[in-house]
Enzyme design. Structure first.
Site, short mmCIF file in Angstrom:
data_model
loop_
_atom_site.label_atom_id
_atom_site.label_comp_id
_atom_site.label_asym_id
_atom_site.label_seq_id
_atom_site.Cartn_x
_atom_site.Cartn_y
_atom_site.Cartn_z
N ASP A 1 -40.91 -12.93 101.08
CA ASP A 1 -40.00 -12.23 100.19
C ASP A 1 -40.75 -12.06 98.86
O ASP A 1 -41.79 -12.70 98.64
CB ASP A 1 -38.72 -13.06 100.00
CG ASP A 1 -37.77 -12.44 99.00
OD1 ASP A 1 -37.46 -11.24 99.15
OD2 ASP A 1 -37.34 -13.14 98.08
N ASP B 1 -39.09 -11.21 95.15
CA ASP B 1 -38.42 -11.73 93.95
C ASP B 1 -38.17 -13.23 94.05
O ASP B 1 -37.53 -13.69 94.98
CB ASP B 1 -37.08 -11.02 93.73
CG ASP B 1 -37.24 -9.53 93.49
OD1 ASP B 1 -38.12 -9.15 92.70
OD2 ASP B 1 -36.49 -8.74 94.10
#
Length: 270
Positions: A23, A25
């Site tokens: 991922d 963020d």
């Protein structure tokens, strides 16, 4: 990964994975805090503009940029996050309301992003570079439409074999987390079954997606236990409510910083 590739740079738990999906963020870049701040401004503005009698005092209370962000918004698309929060407060979550909040959040986030670039976490950079040097296929995946811009600004984009961002997810009609579709698409592009991939996520919805998708190893990242880029090292053996929640939602392993996944760290003998 080709036979004989040296993977001694990473901890044993990660060596069995043939590929890694990250991922963005809060995992690679310190952008989750910017998202949270933009969500708070957007939600608080919406709540403050509700007409008298439209909601109870409890429903009007300010958005909690820590707990409510983690529970309802983190890792989800803008529309899904807005809908989840409004529904949790017992407020109408129709298309017009959801779109208004989501658009306001996007505007505020973009303004913040233009005003100040987002840094990458040093420990994340070290891990990604170590995996790249070892020849491990890697993908970045994010519900954010800004993921490509953020990774490019942090100097990380070229280290990944593929990126599935919010723009492509929308074009492909991929459902949002906790559905695993986004991460499964990333694994598909790497040509590695999910069961042979590791997934690295900081959001509850994200680690749940990893569990649902059958990823061989799901690593949760608990930034509440560590500092931001260049910040203090996490306390050894410490735990937080976020770490416990990550495990409940599907994380096999929880770290405060991705440098913990490196077998050899600065200052230690190789």
């Amino acid at each position: 990964m080709s036979p004989g590739t040296d993977r001694s740079t990473v901890v044993p738990a990660l060596r069995s994975a043939r590929a890694v999906v990250f991922d963005t963020d809060g995992v690679l870049t310190d952008s989750a805090r910017v998202h949270a701040a933009a969500w708070k401004e957007a939600f608080d503005a919406y709540l403050g503009a509700l007409p008298p009698g439209a909601a109870s005092a409890s429903a009007r209370r300010p958005f909690d940029a820590a707990e409510e962000y983690r529970r309802y918004v983190d890792g989800r698309s803008r529309r899904d996050g807005a809908a989840a929060f409004l529904a949790a407060r017992g407020l109408p979550a129709g298309e017009d309301a959801v779109e208004a909040v989501a658009a306001d959040k996007e505007r505020r986030f973009t303004e913040r992003l233009r005003a100040r670039p987002v840094d990458a976490y040093p420990g994340s950079v070290r891990l990604v570079r170590a995996l790249r040097e070892a020849g491990v296929p890697m993908a970045a995946a994010s519900a954010s439409r800004h993921a490509r811009e953020l990774l490019a600004g942090a100097g990380l984009l070229d280290l990944f074999d593929t990126l599935v961002d919010g723009v492509e997810a929308a074009d492909l009609g991929l459902p949002g987390k906790p559905d695993p579709a986004l991460f499964l698409e990333a694994a598909r592009r790497l040509g590695v079954p999910a069961g042979r991939c590791a997934l690295v996520e900081d959001a509850l919805a994200g680690v749940e997606a990893g569990r649902r998708g059958g990823f061989g190893l799901v690593v949760g990242v608990d930034r509440a236990r560590g500092g931001g880029p260049g910040g203090p090292a996490p306390a050894a053996g410490s735990d937080t409510s976020t770490a416990r929640a990550l495990r409940r939602h599907g994380a096999d392993l929880v770290v405060a910083d991705l440098a913990e996944l490196l077998a050899v760290r600065e200052g230690q003998p190789s």
